[in-house]
Design a protein around this motif. Structure first.
Motif, PDB file in Angstrom:
ATOM      1  N   LYS A 165      25.723  52.255  53.802  1.00  0.00           N
ATOM      2  CA  LYS A 165      26.749  51.233  54.043  1.00  0.00           C
ATOM      3  C   LYS A 165      26.457  49.937  53.300  1.00  0.00           C
ATOM      4  CE  LYS A 165      28.964  48.617  57.760  1.00  0.00           C
ATOM      5  NZ  LYS A 165      28.976  48.324  59.225  1.00  0.00           N
ATOM      6  N   ASP A 166      25.223  49.433  53.400  1.00  0.00           N
ATOM      7  CA  ASP A 166      24.874  48.168  52.749  1.00  0.00           C
ATOM      8  C   ASP A 166      25.044  48.263  51.239  1.00  0.00           C
ATOM      9  OD1 ASP A 166      24.276  47.109  55.181  1.00  0.00           O
ATOM     10  OD2 ASP A 166      22.114  47.439  55.033  1.00  0.00           O
ATOM     11  N   MET A 167      24.626  49.384  50.660  1.00  0.00           N
ATOM     12  CA  MET A 167      24.751  49.570  49.213  1.00  0.00           C
ATOM     13  C   MET A 167      26.217  49.649  48.810  1.00  0.00           C
ATOM     14  SD  MET A 167      22.657  49.905  46.559  1.00  0.00           S
ATOM     15  CE  MET A 167      21.136  50.628  47.173  1.00  0.00           C
ATOM     16  N   ARG A 168      27.001  50.337  49.601  1.00  0.00           N
ATOM     17  CA  ARG A 168      28.437  50.468  49.313  1.00  0.00           C
ATOM     18  C   ARG A 168      29.132  49.110  49.381  1.00  0.00           C
ATOM     19  NH1 ARG A 168      29.203  54.081  52.805  1.00  0.00           N
ATOM     20  NH2 ARG A 168      30.183  52.867  54.469  1.00  0.00           N
ATOM     21  N   GLU A 169      28.804  48.334  50.396  1.00  0.00           N
ATOM     22  CA  GLU A 169      29.413  47.012  50.530  1.00  0.00           C
ATOM     23  C   GLU A 169      28.965  46.072  49.413  1.00  0.00           C
ATOM     24  OE1 GLU A 169      28.335  45.776  54.422  1.00  0.00           O
ATOM     25  OE2 GLU A 169      29.904  46.951  55.432  1.00  0.00           O
ATOM     26  N   SER A 170      27.698  46.175  49.001  1.00  0.00           N
ATOM     27  CA  SER A 170      27.204  45.332  47.913  1.00  0.00           C
ATOM     28  C   SER A 170      27.911  45.675  46.608  1.00  0.00           C
ATOM     29  CB  SER A 170      25.696  45.533  47.752  1.00  0.00           C
ATOM     30  OG  SER A 170      25.204  44.764  46.679  1.00  0.00           O
ATOM     31  N   LEU A 171      28.115  46.956  46.354  1.00  0.00           N
ATOM     32  CA  LEU A 171      28.829  47.376  45.147  1.00  0.00           C
ATOM     33  C   LEU A 171      30.268  46.884  45.163  1.00  0.00           C
ATOM     34  CD1 LEU A 171      28.714  49.061  42.539  1.00  0.00           C
ATOM     35  CD2 LEU A 171      29.435  51.043  43.894  1.00  0.00           C
ATOM     36  N   TRP A 172      30.897  46.939  46.328  1.00  0.00           N
ATOM     37  CA  TRP A 172      32.283  46.491  46.460  1.00  0.00           C
ATOM     38  C   TRP A 172      32.389  44.986  46.240  1.00  0.00           C
ATOM     39  CZ3 TRP A 172      36.789  48.429  45.913  1.00  0.00           C
ATOM     40  CH2 TRP A 172      37.923  47.801  46.455  1.00  0.00           C
ATOM     41  N   ARG A 173      31.420  44.222  46.742  1.00  0.00           N
ATOM     42  CA  ARG A 173      31.424  42.770  46.537  1.00  0.00           C
ATOM     43  C   ARG A 173      31.265  42.436  45.052  1.00  0.00           C
ATOM     44  NH1 ARG A 173      28.351  42.643  51.408  1.00  0.00           N
ATOM     45  NH2 ARG A 173      26.407  42.612  50.190  1.00  0.00           N
ATOM     46  N   GLN A 174      30.392  43.148  44.387  1.00  0.00           N
ATOM     47  CA  GLN A 174      30.212  42.913  42.950  1.00  0.00           C
ATOM     48  C   GLN A 174      31.489  43.252  42.179  1.00  0.00           C
ATOM     49  OE1 GLN A 174      27.819  41.608  41.183  1.00  0.00           O
ATOM     50  NE2 GLN A 174      26.291  41.335  42.792  1.00  0.00           N
ATOM     51  N   PHE A 175      32.146  44.327  42.590  1.00  0.00           N
ATOM     52  CA  PHE A 175      33.388  44.736  41.940  1.00  0.00           C
ATOM     53  C   PHE A 175      34.473  43.681  42.138  1.00  0.00           C
ATOM     54  CE2 PHE A 175      37.460  47.115  42.050  1.00  0.00           C
ATOM     55  CZ  PHE A 175      37.449  47.601  40.740  1.00  0.00           C
ATOM     56  N   ASN A 176      34.631  43.203  43.366  1.00  0.00           N
ATOM     57  CA  ASN A 176      35.626  42.158  43.653  1.00  0.00           C
ATOM     58  C   ASN A 176      35.308  40.858  42.911  1.00  0.00           C
ATOM     59  OD1 ASN A 176      37.168  43.767  45.324  1.00  0.00           O
ATOM     60  ND2 ASN A 176      36.101  43.150  47.194  1.00  0.00           N
ATOM     61  N   ARG A 177      34.027  40.534  42.827  1.00  0.00           N
ATOM     62  CA  ARG A 177      33.618  39.319  42.131  1.00  0.00           C
ATOM     63  C   ARG A 177      33.989  39.387  40.652  1.00  0.00           C
ATOM     64  NH1 ARG A 177      27.633  38.215  43.420  1.00  0.00           N
ATOM     65  NH2 ARG A 177      28.558  38.349  45.499  1.00  0.00           N
ATOM     66  N   ARG A 178      33.822  40.557  40.055  1.00  0.00           N
ATOM     67  CA  ARG A 178      34.185  40.736  38.651  1.00  0.00           C
ATOM     68  C   ARG A 178      35.688  40.579  38.441  1.00  0.00           C
ATOM     69  NH1 ARG A 178      29.778  40.563  35.206  1.00  0.00           N
ATOM     70  NH2 ARG A 178      28.007  41.530  36.269  1.00  0.00           N
ATOM     71  N   ILE A 179      36.460  41.163  39.376  1.00  0.00           N
ATOM     72  CA  ILE A 179      37.925  41.080  39.258  1.00  0.00           C
ATOM     73  C   ILE A 179      38.388  39.638  39.372  1.00  0.00           C
ATOM     74  CG2 ILE A 179      40.100  41.699  40.356  1.00  0.00           C
ATOM     75  CD1 ILE A 179      38.903  44.371  41.091  1.00  0.00           C
ATOM     76  N   VAL A 180      37.826  38.898  40.354  1.00  0.00           N
ATOM     77  CA  VAL A 180      38.204  37.497  40.552  1.00  0.00           C
ATOM     78  C   VAL A 180      37.845  36.663  39.325  1.00  0.00           C
ATOM     79  CG1 VAL A 180      37.727  35.427  41.893  1.00  0.00           C
ATOM     80  CG2 VAL A 180      38.064  37.611  43.068  1.00  0.00           C
ATOM     81  N   SER A 181      36.644  36.877  38.772  1.00  0.00           N
ATOM     82  CA  SER A 181      36.219  36.091  37.611  1.00  0.00           C
ATOM     83  C   SER A 181      37.098  36.384  36.393  1.00  0.00           C
ATOM     84  CB  SER A 181      34.761  36.388  37.274  1.00  0.00           C
ATOM     85  OG  SER A 181      34.583  37.752  36.927  1.00  0.00           O
ATOM     86  N   GLN A 182      37.527  37.655  36.250  1.00  0.00           N
ATOM     87  CA  GLN A 182      38.428  37.995  35.140  1.00  0.00           C
ATOM     88  C   GLN A 182      39.799  37.341  35.305  1.00  0.00           C
ATOM     89  OE1 GLN A 182      38.535  42.277  34.893  1.00  0.00           O
ATOM     90  NE2 GLN A 182      36.461  42.423  34.054  1.00  0.00           N
ATOM     91  N   LYS A 183      40.296  37.303  36.547  1.00  0.00           N
ATOM     92  CA  LYS A 183      41.588  36.667  36.794  1.00  0.00           C
ATOM     93  C   LYS A 183      41.519  35.161  36.510  1.00  0.00           C
ATOM     94  CE  LYS A 183      43.402  39.946  40.196  1.00  0.00           C
ATOM     95  NZ  LYS A 183      43.841  40.143  41.605  1.00  0.00           N
ATOM     96  N   VAL A 184      40.418  34.545  36.917  1.00  0.00           N
ATOM     97  CA  VAL A 184      40.236  33.113  36.694  1.00  0.00           C
ATOM     98  C   VAL A 184      40.183  32.807  35.192  1.00  0.00           C
ATOM     99  CG1 VAL A 184      38.623  31.184  36.956  1.00  0.00           C
ATOM    100  CG2 VAL A 184      39.113  32.697  38.900  1.00  0.00           C
ATOM    101  N   SER A 185      39.473  33.651  34.438  1.00  0.00           N
ATOM    102  CA  SER A 185      39.372  33.439  32.990  1.00  0.00           C
ATOM    103  C   SER A 185      40.716  33.619  32.311  1.00  0.00           C
ATOM    104  CB  SER A 185      38.335  34.397  32.386  1.00  0.00           C
ATOM    105  OG  SER A 185      38.747  35.750  32.548  1.00  0.00           O
ATOM    106  N   VAL A 186      41.533  34.597  32.803  1.00  0.00           N
ATOM    107  CA  VAL A 186      42.866  34.818  32.233  1.00  0.00           C
ATOM    108  C   VAL A 186      43.760  33.621  32.503  1.00  0.00           C
ATOM    109  CG1 VAL A 186      44.950  36.204  32.407  1.00  0.00           C
ATOM    110  CG2 VAL A 186      42.735  37.324  32.281  1.00  0.00           C
ATOM    111  N   VAL A 187      43.717  33.097  33.749  1.00  0.00           N
ATOM    112  CA  VAL A 187      44.552  31.949  34.127  1.00  0.00           C
ATOM    113  C   VAL A 187      44.157  30.716  33.311  1.00  0.00           C
ATOM    114  CG1 VAL A 187      45.107  30.358  35.988  1.00  0.00           C
ATOM    115  CG2 VAL A 187      45.053  32.814  36.426  1.00  0.00           C
ATOM    116  N   SER A 188      42.834  30.513  33.158  1.00  0.00           N
ATOM    117  CA  SER A 188      42.356  29.328  32.435  1.00  0.00           C
ATOM    118  C   SER A 188      42.738  29.381  30.954  1.00  0.00           C
ATOM    119  CB  SER A 188      40.851  29.187  32.576  1.00  0.00           C
ATOM    120  OG  SER A 188      40.193  30.332  32.027  1.00  0.00           O
ATOM    121  N   ASN A 189      42.827  30.591  30.416  1.00  0.00           N
ATOM    122  CA  ASN A 189      43.209  30.740  29.017  1.00  0.00           C
ATOM    123  C   ASN A 189      44.737  30.588  28.828  1.00  0.00           C
ATOM    124  OD1 ASN A 189      40.600  31.198  28.189  1.00  0.00           O
ATOM    125  ND2 ASN A 189      40.746  33.414  28.406  1.00  0.00           N
TER     126      ASN A 189
END
Length: 322
Positions: A298-322
């Motif tokens: 469970k902990d590993m699965r949740e950590s992977l999901w958090r990293q995945f969401n963090r990547r998506i958010v950072s990509q959206k922020v970079s797209v908006v800023s551009n």
């Protein structure tokens, strides 16, 4: 014996999978490369999650960290050479490099067995002695035990190499395997290999059956403890916490025990089948272990999901800023 005794052999030739038709060699190299890529990527992801997420800094995940590191090193030791054989028609390996590979094959196999022992110890203490678990198995304790496993596992493989290296190799230099191991090398020596094969067999039995005996004891104790839990939900929860480790341990030990038992009760394998079985139990578990961690823990699965969401958010922020 001096090194001059084996001067007639300057290199060894790895046959890979005997009888493989040349038209399938490209496919074989592609499959082996895919196995190596998945193994490296999956286990590197586990190492990355552990390094970036402090919530995973628990004894169980320290054990998984060691197992992932061992799996990466073992696959890197064995796969690149056999891939190059089929990809670039380069099956030769120098005399010394073959013994170096032999050392790491047996060393990392020993480390793997000891790490699985620690994995069973972790679940045994967590389920059978839950109140004492935090004091008995701290992060510092599991780190010390892990380092000890890496150090202790070095002794026997080093002795195997020291004894095998000076033997006279004056005949065939063809190793019927995908990598250099003790049997594959010493069988080519121009001398009686019995004094060398028996210690190697005893070493294999100690490394395999020693940890396996404790693993069998620990999971029997776990089952007895779980059956005493009156609540069905509690039973299922307790069993689910060790199911991941049990799957990983089964993938490592069951095929090996089958090969050893089959050879001792008279069941014979062709060289083709034997090499395929060895490669399957050597290379498939390191490839699928990370997927088991991420799907079952469970902990590993949740950590992977958090990293995945963090990547998506950072990509959206970079797209908006551009």
């Amino acid at each position: 014996m001096s090194e001059g005794n084996h001067s007639t052999v300057a290199e060894f030739i790895l046959t890979g999978f005997p009888g493989l038709h040349p038209e399938y060699e490209g496919l074989a190299s592609a499959v082996l490369f895919l196995v190596y890529f998945l193994t490296f990527t999956g286990n590197a992801t586990v190492l990355f999650l552990f390094a970036t997420d402090r919530s995973l800094h628990k004894p169980m995940y320290y054990v998984i960290l060691n197992l992932s590191a061992c799996d990466i090193l073992f696959s890197t030791t064995t796969l690149p050479k056999i891939i190059s054989k089929y990809w670039f028609q380069s099956g030769s390996i120098s005399f010394t490099a073959c013994f170096v590979q032999m050392y790491f094959v047996h060393y990392l196999g020993s480390v793997n067995s000891f790490i699985l022992f620690l994995m069973a110890l972790d679940r045994y203490l967590a389920i059978c002695h839950p109140l004492r678990y935090p004091t008995l198995l701290k992060n510092s304790t599991i780190c010390i035990l892990s380092i000890t496993a890496w150090i202790v596992a070095n002794a026997a493989p080093l002795m195997l190499v020291i004894r095998a290296y000076p033997l006279p190799y004056c005949a065939s230099n063809i190793i019927n395997h995908c990598y250099c191991d003790h049997i594959g090398i010493t069988i080519l020596a121009c001398t009686d290999r019995a004094p060398y094969s028996f210690p190697a067999f005893m070493f294999a039995m100690c490394v395999l059956l020693g940890p396996l005996a404790f693993i069998f004891f620990s999971y029997c104790s776990i089952i007895i403890t779980v059956l005493k839990i009156a609540n069905v939900q509690g039973r299922l929860k307790s069993l689910s916490t060790c199911s991941t480790q049990l799957i990983i341990i089964s993938l490592y030990y069951l095929p090996r025990c089958f090969v050893y038992l089959a050879s001792n009760v008279g069941i014979k394998f062709s060289s083709h089948m034997r090499i395929v079985i060895i490669m399957l139990y050597s290379l498939v578990p390191p490839m699928i272990n990370p997927f088991i961690y991420c799907l079952r823990a469970k902990d590993m699965r949740e950590s992977l999901w958090r990293q995945f969401n963090r990547r998506i958010v950072s990509q959206k922020v970079s797209v908006v800023s551009n």
